[in-house]
Write a protein that holds these residues in place. Sequence first.
Motif, mmCIF file in Angstrom:
data_model
loop_
_atom_site.group_PDB
_atom_site.id
_atom_site.type_symbol
_atom_site.label_atom_id
_atom_site.label_comp_id
_atom_site.label_asym_id
_atom_site.label_seq_id
_atom_site.Cartn_x
_atom_site.Cartn_y
_atom_site.Cartn_z
ATOM 1 N N GLU A 198 0.822 -1.217 0.000
ATOM 2 C CA GLU A 198 0.000 0.000 0.000
ATOM 3 C C GLU A 198 0.856 1.267 0.000
ATOM 4 O O GLU A 198 0.525 2.252 -0.675
ATOM 5 N N LYS A 199 1.944 1.256 0.746
ATOM 6 C CA LYS A 199 2.790 2.442 0.841
ATOM 7 C C LYS A 199 3.550 2.730 -0.450
ATOM 8 O O LYS A 199 4.070 3.845 -0.629
ATOM 9 N N ASN A 200 3.637 1.742 -1.344
ATOM 10 C CA ASN A 200 4.448 1.903 -2.553
ATOM 11 C C ASN A 200 3.673 1.695 -3.847
ATOM 12 O O ASN A 200 4.272 1.722 -4.923
ATOM 13 N N TRP A 201 2.350 1.513 -3.752
ATOM 14 C CA TRP A 201 1.538 1.277 -4.953
ATOM 15 C C TRP A 201 0.771 2.556 -5.296
ATOM 16 O O TRP A 201 0.019 3.069 -4.467
ATOM 17 N N PRO A 202 0.941 3.092 -6.508
ATOM 18 C CA PRO A 202 0.355 4.392 -6.835
ATOM 19 C C PRO A 202 -1.117 4.350 -7.216
ATOM 20 O O PRO A 202 -1.789 5.380 -7.214
ATOM 21 N N GLY A 203 -1.649 3.191 -7.557
ATOM 22 C CA GLY A 203 -3.014 3.109 -8.068
ATOM 23 C C GLY A 203 -3.965 2.409 -7.111
ATOM 24 O O GLY A 203 -3.634 2.115 -5.964
ATOM 25 N N PRO A 204 -5.171 2.109 -7.598
ATOM 26 C CA PRO A 204 -6.153 1.413 -6.769
ATOM 27 C C PRO A 204 -5.763 -0.046 -6.544
ATOM 28 O O PRO A 204 -5.098 -0.663 -7.383
ATOM 29 N N LEU A 205 -6.170 -0.572 -5.417
ATOM 30 C CA LEU A 205 -5.955 -1.975 -5.109
ATOM 31 C C LEU A 205 -6.982 -2.394 -4.076
ATOM 32 O O LEU A 205 -7.614 -1.567 -3.414
ATOM 33 N N GLU A 206 -7.133 -3.703 -3.926
ATOM 34 C CA GLU A 206 -8.079 -4.271 -2.970
ATOM 35 C C GLU A 206 -7.551 -5.639 -2.555
ATOM 36 O O GLU A 206 -6.607 -6.153 -3.160
ATOM 37 N N GLY A 207 -8.131 -6.207 -1.511
ATOM 38 C CA GLY A 207 -7.699 -7.555 -1.173
ATOM 39 C C GLY A 207 -7.906 -7.937 0.271
ATOM 40 O O GLY A 207 -8.527 -7.209 1.055
ATOM 41 N N LEU A 208 -7.349 -9.094 0.607
ATOM 42 C CA LEU A 208 -7.491 -9.676 1.943
ATOM 43 C C LEU A 208 -6.301 -10.583 2.210
ATOM 44 O O LEU A 208 -5.943 -11.411 1.370
ATOM 45 N N VAL A 209 -5.696 -10.430 3.385
ATOM 46 C CA VAL A 209 -4.641 -11.354 3.808
ATOM 47 C C VAL A 209 -4.947 -11.814 5.231
ATOM 48 O O VAL A 209 -5.619 -11.121 5.997
ATOM 49 N N VAL A 210 -4.431 -12.977 5.578
ATOM 50 C CA VAL A 210 -4.638 -13.537 6.915
ATOM 51 C C VAL A 210 -3.280 -13.726 7.585
ATOM 52 O O VAL A 210 -2.346 -14.258 6.978
ATOM 53 N N THR A 211 -3.190 -13.259 8.827
ATOM 54 C CA THR A 211 -1.948 -13.363 9.574
ATOM 55 C C THR A 211 -2.228 -13.924 10.963
ATOM 56 O O THR A 211 -3.379 -14.146 11.344
ATOM 57 N N ARG A 212 -1.180 -14.152 11.710
ATOM 58 C CA ARG A 212 -1.304 -14.712 13.055
ATOM 59 C C ARG A 212 -1.875 -13.672 14.015
ATOM 60 O O ARG A 212 -1.665 -12.476 13.847
#
Length: 429
Positions: A59-73
Amino acid sequence: MNQDTTMHPRDLLRQMFLAAVEAAQPARGVPPYLPPAPKGRLVVVGAGKASAAMAQAVEKNWPGPLEGLVVTRYGYAVPCAHVEIVEAAHPLPDAAGLAAAERILERVSGLTADDTVLCLISGGGSALLPLPLPGVTLGDKQAVNRALLKSGATISEINCVRRHLSAIKGGRLAAACYPAKVLTLLISDVPGDNPCDIASGPTVADPTTCADALAIVRRYEIELPQSLREILESGRGESIKPEDPRLAACTTRIIATPRMALEAAAEVAAKAGVTPYILGDAIEGEARDVGKVMAGIALHVVQHGQPFATPCVLLSGGETSVTVRGNGRGGRNVEFLLSLGVVLDGAPRIHAMAGDTDGVDGLEEVAGALLAPDTLARAWAKGIKPMDALQNNDGHGFFGALNDAVITGPTLTNVNDFRAIVILDPARD
């Protein structure tokens, strides 16, 4: 250590460990590997102890739109504006991880060839994506994971079994993304850095088979419910193979490895006037056996100045295993360290540290521990018998009682075990 060096060996050990962890931080590794902007959507998915920090770096380095989901501990989430962060259990999976895995598959369904899926994978992803095949329950997965973790099987063997009982691992996530392009960024926590073993390879082809998984189950005498045995025996759990056309648009990049972490630690040692020697980044085997071998090498250095002159530090990584026989608190790094200490038996000039770079050794919220020439003497003075602790698999209990535990909290990365043995000059006795 050079005569003008004043750094205490314990401080040096801690600084090397912190440098190893810092070298594997997602903020450093993710930006250089971001893909070009797609014509369509950028969908970010992922799993692992570092996945939330990886998503934040995107997110800090992407200039355009994005979306998503990640799972962590649990405890490893970091703030993200566009990528949803879900927490789940590790090392034994739970319902939150199962629900997250289902939602990740939903996120990547219906994509087009103009879309790109950016998959962020790190160690711990296997337990955090516990989506079983039809006929397998979450309880079944939990029981198998528990048995595998106690069996002494290598991580490669454990993940082979996991892949063939999963609806998302072993390339199945990548197949679900088709026809979208898939770029997977990996932080390796496995010996050899084999992509299909990192989080059981959800986006990479798997050359192993159900027959291989069944052989591992038999080798370690793992008791499987009949429903799971049928999946392996029938071949119904077969994973996605290298020739599968759905993987043609998939690319994989490893952005952080155990070797990189050890090299960062070596730089710290060299600056402190201690010559570093990296003995290997993929060492496996029973933790107590590896401890015995390393103790033998260290003693030979002290007694004969071979194969290395002092001052020096012996660095190694990989993933050892523990065949659980006692009812202690684990884990593999402190078991290695306790075994090392038992063999050294208070030998002068030798200090050591072992820890997991994710901050969690086994089931404890403890990264590892420190060992010094007086460790065993201090234990005996408290009425603690080192060999009894080792036989009971109670490394955490042993070092915790001596206030020698190393506690870091979540490190937000994971490049596996870190071991360092500092051997001083005689003048420092």
